[in-house]
Motif scaffolding. Structure first.
Motif, PDB file in Angstrom:
ATOM      1  N   TRP A 127       2.258  10.560  -1.918  1.00  0.00           N
ATOM      2  CA  TRP A 127       1.916   9.233  -1.851  1.00  0.00           C
ATOM      3  C   TRP A 127       3.072   8.310  -2.469  1.00  0.00           C
ATOM      4  O   TRP A 127       3.291   8.632  -3.698  1.00  0.00           O
ATOM      5  CB  TRP A 127       0.557   8.850  -2.551  1.00  0.00           C
ATOM      6  CG  TRP A 127      -0.306   9.394  -1.617  1.00  0.00           C
ATOM      7  CD1 TRP A 127      -1.082  10.509  -1.877  1.00  0.00           C
ATOM      8  CD2 TRP A 127      -1.204   8.832  -0.524  1.00  0.00           C
ATOM      9  NE1 TRP A 127      -1.982  10.633  -0.770  1.00  0.00           N
ATOM     10  CE2 TRP A 127      -2.149   9.593   0.004  1.00  0.00           C
ATOM     11  CE3 TRP A 127      -1.079   7.492   0.326  1.00  0.00           C
ATOM     12  CZ2 TRP A 127      -2.813   9.385   1.077  1.00  0.00           C
ATOM     13  CZ3 TRP A 127      -1.889   7.364   1.517  1.00  0.00           C
ATOM     14  CH2 TRP A 127      -2.858   8.303   1.802  1.00  0.00           C
ATOM     15  N   ARG A 128       3.545   7.388  -1.672  1.00  0.00           N
ATOM     16  CA  ARG A 128       4.803   6.576  -2.127  1.00  0.00           C
ATOM     17  C   ARG A 128       4.532   5.446  -1.525  1.00  0.00           C
ATOM     18  O   ARG A 128       4.182   5.153  -0.229  1.00  0.00           O
ATOM     19  CB  ARG A 128       6.060   7.181  -1.574  1.00  0.00           C
ATOM     20  CG  ARG A 128       6.682   8.531  -2.105  1.00  0.00           C
ATOM     21  CD  ARG A 128       6.823   8.583  -3.827  1.00  0.00           C
ATOM     22  NE  ARG A 128       7.440   9.843  -4.153  1.00  0.00           N
ATOM     23  CZ  ARG A 128       6.665  10.929  -4.454  1.00  0.00           C
ATOM     24  NH1 ARG A 128       5.437  10.738  -4.550  1.00  0.00           N
ATOM     25  NH2 ARG A 128       7.369  11.851  -4.907  1.00  0.00           N
ATOM     26  N   THR A 129       4.858   4.226  -2.640  1.00  0.00           N
ATOM     27  CA  THR A 129       5.192   2.838  -2.097  1.00  0.00           C
ATOM     28  C   THR A 129       6.379   2.622  -1.908  1.00  0.00           C
ATOM     29  O   THR A 129       7.387   2.980  -2.730  1.00  0.00           O
ATOM     30  CB  THR A 129       4.468   2.075  -2.966  1.00  0.00           C
ATOM     31  OG1 THR A 129       3.008   2.427  -3.121  1.00  0.00           O
ATOM     32  CG2 THR A 129       4.389   0.510  -2.567  1.00  0.00           C
ATOM     33  N   ASP A 162      -0.942  -4.991  -7.993  1.00  0.00           N
ATOM     34  CA  ASP A 162      -1.326  -4.830  -6.708  1.00  0.00           C
ATOM     35  C   ASP A 162      -1.256  -5.654  -5.683  1.00  0.00           C
ATOM     36  O   ASP A 162      -0.946  -5.500  -4.518  1.00  0.00           O
ATOM     37  CB  ASP A 162      -2.896  -4.322  -6.990  1.00  0.00           C
ATOM     38  CG  ASP A 162      -3.237  -3.058  -7.554  1.00  0.00           C
ATOM     39  OD1 ASP A 162      -2.538  -2.036  -7.108  1.00  0.00           O
ATOM     40  OD2 ASP A 162      -3.951  -3.295  -8.690  1.00  0.00           O
ATOM     41  N   PRO A 172       8.675   0.787 -11.547  1.00  0.00           N
ATOM     42  CA  PRO A 172       7.336   1.065 -11.196  1.00  0.00           C
ATOM     43  C   PRO A 172       6.331   0.341 -11.739  1.00  0.00           C
ATOM     44  O   PRO A 172       6.661  -0.586 -12.872  1.00  0.00           O
ATOM     45  CB  PRO A 172       7.215   2.493 -11.504  1.00  0.00           C
ATOM     46  CG  PRO A 172       8.153   2.735 -12.633  1.00  0.00           C
ATOM     47  CD  PRO A 172       9.241   1.709 -12.486  1.00  0.00           C
ATOM     48  N   ARG A 196       1.669   8.086   2.777  1.00  0.00           N
ATOM     49  CA  ARG A 196       1.731   9.307   2.584  1.00  0.00           C
ATOM     50  C   ARG A 196       3.246   9.990   3.217  1.00  0.00           C
ATOM     51  O   ARG A 196       3.453   9.589   4.298  1.00  0.00           O
ATOM     52  CB  ARG A 196       0.409  10.124   3.366  1.00  0.00           C
ATOM     53  CG  ARG A 196       0.483  11.931   2.696  1.00  0.00           C
ATOM     54  CD  ARG A 196      -0.465  12.631   3.467  1.00  0.00           C
ATOM     55  NE  ARG A 196      -1.821  12.315   3.472  1.00  0.00           N
ATOM     56  CZ  ARG A 196      -2.377  12.771   2.465  1.00  0.00           C
ATOM     57  NH1 ARG A 196      -1.915  13.780   1.624  1.00  0.00           N
ATOM     58  NH2 ARG A 196      -3.809  12.704   2.361  1.00  0.00           N
ATOM     59  N   THR A 197       3.601  10.600   2.350  1.00  0.00           N
ATOM     60  CA  THR A 197       5.137  11.038   2.846  1.00  0.00           C
ATOM     61  C   THR A 197       5.145  12.539   2.599  1.00  0.00           C
ATOM     62  O   THR A 197       4.341  13.417   1.980  1.00  0.00           O
ATOM     63  CB  THR A 197       6.363  10.506   2.205  1.00  0.00           C
ATOM     64  OG1 THR A 197       6.354  10.743   0.751  1.00  0.00           O
ATOM     65  CG2 THR A 197       6.143   8.993   1.856  1.00  0.00           C
ATOM     66  N   ARG A 233       0.746  -1.254  -0.199  1.00  0.00           N
ATOM     67  CA  ARG A 233      -0.037   0.132   0.100  1.00  0.00           C
ATOM     68  C   ARG A 233       0.798   1.233   0.084  1.00  0.00           C
ATOM     69  O   ARG A 233       1.908   1.423   0.689  1.00  0.00           O
ATOM     70  CB  ARG A 233      -0.937   0.096   1.440  1.00  0.00           C
ATOM     71  CG  ARG A 233      -1.816  -0.973   1.332  1.00  0.00           C
ATOM     72  CD  ARG A 233      -2.904  -0.913   2.445  1.00  0.00           C
ATOM     73  NE  ARG A 233      -1.984  -1.031   3.485  1.00  0.00           N
ATOM     74  CZ  ARG A 233      -2.847  -1.016   4.894  1.00  0.00           C
ATOM     75  NH1 ARG A 233      -4.147  -0.648   5.007  1.00  0.00           N
ATOM     76  NH2 ARG A 233      -1.994  -1.063   5.960  1.00  0.00           N
ATOM     77  N   PRO A 234       0.460   2.129  -0.967  1.00  0.00           N
ATOM     78  CA  PRO A 234       1.360   3.464  -0.952  1.00  0.00           C
ATOM     79  C   PRO A 234       1.018   4.144   0.668  1.00  0.00           C
ATOM     80  O   PRO A 234      -0.116   3.884   1.283  1.00  0.00           O
ATOM     81  CB  PRO A 234       0.628   4.355  -2.085  1.00  0.00           C
ATOM     82  CG  PRO A 234      -0.656   3.799  -2.030  1.00  0.00           C
ATOM     83  CD  PRO A 234      -0.558   2.227  -1.860  1.00  0.00           C
TER      84      PRO A 234
END
Ligand SMILES: [Mg+2]
Length: 107
Positions: free
Chosen positions: A38-40, A50, A46, A33-34, A30-31
């Motif tokens: 949003w980052r995974t 999923d 990339p 929040r940074t 799951r990504p």
């Protein structure tokens, strides 16, 4: 219920519940929040699908989309390289998805 109205999150929940019932192990990256958005936290190319699903030596990497969602170029590149292990599943494919997840284990 009409499958056509499922969001990707709702569809994913349905897939994971069905997978668990039928003995699949699964993981979903799951990504988060940074400060950069949003980052995974995955190193590499990339577009990784999923879900990772595994059961009795069968491994599936599945990209989930809504019925109208379009995979990105990167997602398609992953699916191409995954060959028979890659899946692109949508709510409208539910009968096939359910059949694959509920298929009796081989052995
Ligand atoms: Mg997706």
């Amino acid at each position: 219920m009409t499958a056509l109205r499922l969001t990707e999150a709702q569809f994913q929940q349905r897939v994971l519940e069905t997978a668990a019932i039928h003995g699949w192990r699964y993981a979903h990256f799951r990504p988060a929040r940074t400060v950069h958005g949003w980052r995974t936290p995955v190193q590499g190319y990339p577009g990784v699908p999923d879900l990772l699903l595994a059961r009795h030596g069968v491994i599936l990497l599945t990209e989930l989309k809504t019925d109208t969602g379009r995979p990105t170029t990167e997602q398609l590149a992953w699916l191409e390289q995954l060959g028979n292990h890659g899946r692109l599943w949508r709510p409208r494919d539910w009968d096939q998805v359910h059949a694959e997840l509920s298929r009796p284990k081989e052995h």
